[in-house]
Write a protein that holds these residues in place. Structure first.
Motif, PDB file in Angstrom:
ATOM      1  N   ALA A  27       1.301  -0.936  -0.009  1.00 28.82           N
ATOM      2  CA  ALA A  27      -0.282  -0.214  -0.034  1.00 28.82           C
ATOM      3  C   ALA A  27       0.813   1.420   0.052  1.00 28.82           C
ATOM      4  CB  ALA A  27      -0.503  -0.050   1.705  1.00 28.82           C
ATOM      5  N   GLU A  28       1.800   1.458   0.889  1.00 28.92           N
ATOM      6  CA  GLU A  28       2.090   2.421   0.865  1.00 28.92           C
ATOM      7  C   GLU A  28       3.554   2.541  -0.081  1.00 28.92           C
ATOM      8  OE1 GLU A  28       4.674   4.818   3.602  1.00 28.92           O
ATOM      9  OE2 GLU A  28       5.429   3.300   4.170  1.00 28.92           O
ATOM     10  N   ALA A  65       2.766   2.143  -3.773  1.00 22.05           N
ATOM     11  CA  ALA A  65       1.953   2.536  -4.469  1.00 22.05           C
ATOM     12  C   ALA A  65       1.561   3.914  -3.639  1.00 22.05           C
ATOM     13  CB  ALA A  65       0.290   1.454  -4.503  1.00 22.05           C
ATOM     14  N   SER A  66       1.067   4.155  -2.829  1.00 19.78           N
ATOM     15  CA  SER A  66       0.756   5.395  -2.424  1.00 19.78           C
ATOM     16  C   SER A  66       1.767   5.985  -2.557  1.00 19.78           C
ATOM     17  CB  SER A  66       0.705   5.503  -1.117  1.00 19.78           C
ATOM     18  OG  SER A  66       0.358   6.748  -0.438  1.00 19.78           O
ATOM     19  N   LEU A  67       3.073   5.825  -2.490  1.00 21.24           N
ATOM     20  CA  LEU A  67       4.440   7.344  -2.615  1.00 21.24           C
ATOM     21  C   LEU A  67       5.027   6.971  -4.083  1.00 21.24           C
ATOM     22  CD1 LEU A  67       6.845   5.514   0.486  1.00 21.24           C
ATOM     23  CD2 LEU A  67       5.526   7.567  -0.180  1.00 21.24           C
ATOM     24  N   THR A  68       4.417   6.552  -4.633  1.00 24.07           N
ATOM     25  CA  THR A  68       4.382   5.569  -6.675  1.00 24.07           C
ATOM     26  C   THR A  68       3.936   7.344  -7.288  1.00 24.07           C
ATOM     27  OG1 THR A  68       5.066   3.822  -7.119  1.00 24.07           O
ATOM     28  CG2 THR A  68       4.394   4.305  -8.255  1.00 24.07           C
ATOM     29  N   GLN A  69       2.092   7.175  -6.852  1.00 27.13           N
ATOM     30  CA  GLN A  69       0.983   8.173  -6.663  1.00 27.13           C
ATOM     31  C   GLN A  69       2.162   9.393  -6.375  1.00 27.13           C
ATOM     32  OE1 GLN A  69      -1.876   6.443  -5.540  1.00 27.13           O
ATOM     33  NE2 GLN A  69      -3.063   6.386  -6.580  1.00 27.13           N
ATOM     34  N   GLU A  70       2.687   9.861  -5.180  1.00 25.14           N
ATOM     35  CA  GLU A  70       2.414  11.061  -4.925  1.00 25.14           C
ATOM     36  C   GLU A  70       4.250  11.491  -5.843  1.00 25.14           C
ATOM     37  OE1 GLU A  70       3.318  11.373  -0.787  1.00 25.14           O
ATOM     38  OE2 GLU A  70       2.031  10.122  -0.362  1.00 25.14           O
TER      39      GLU A  70
END
Length: 185
Positions: A104-105, A107-112
């Motif tokens: 999950a992190e 994925a989230s860091l990739t979006q950011e």
């Protein structure tokens, strides 16, 4: 013109002032690549660089963002300026070994990272992916990492195709500082 050993040549252009003479060539200055070339394209030690990086300063390790389960750093040998890697802190080799929280992190860091790179470099597209296992092309197969490569219209030319060379217009330290400063708190 005379050679270094005194041999005289006719009809040979002098090299005096060569660097100041305009010509059709563009010079590619990529001084950060010398570390890669001199090391023989191998890590300096047997230690996992993705396990060592978090113990270093952000500037030394080229880290732009630290999360709880994963972090983001610049690729030391980038395909394009701004080429980022998202790594879990934990030493796992493949995606299926990562925990739900790590996935999950990542994925989230990739979006950011995509948002930050779009804001700082006007990236027009991205290549995002993981090479898992040496056979699949992973340079560091023992530690899971996801690549985020910003792309621009016409960023591929004859250099990588013909000469196996990539022109990078900015130094890694400059890019790291810009991306880290633009990352949301």
């Amino acid at each position: 013109m005379r050679d270094y050993d005194g041999t005289e040549y006719e009809n040979v252009e002098s090299l005096d002032g060569f660097a100041a003479v305009p010509d059709a060539f563009q010079r590619l200055w990529t001084p950060h690549r010398i570390a890669y070339i001199q090391s023989g394209q191998q890590p300096a030690s047997d230690a996992c660089p993705f396990c060592v990086a978090p113990s270093m300063t952000d500037e030394e390790a080229l880290i732009v963002k630290r999360g709880e389960h994963a972090y983001v750093l610049l690729n030391l040998f980038p395909y394009n300026s701004g080429h980022l890697l998202v790594c879990p802190y934990r030493h796992v080799a493949t995606y299926d070994e990562a925990t739900t929280e790590e996935v999950a992190e990542i994925a989230s860091l990739t979006q950011e990272a995509m948002r930050v790179l779009t804001a700082t470099s006007n990236a027009q597209g991205y290549n995002i992916g993981m090479n898992q296992g040496q056979l699949a092309g992973a340079g560091i197969a023992e530690h899971l990492h996801q690549h985020i490569v910003p792309r621009w219209n016409h960023d591929s030319n004859f250099f990588p195709i013909i000469a196996g060379t990539k022109a990078l217009p900015r130094l890694l330290g400059e890019v790291r500082e810009e991306v880290a400063n633009a990352w949301p708190a």
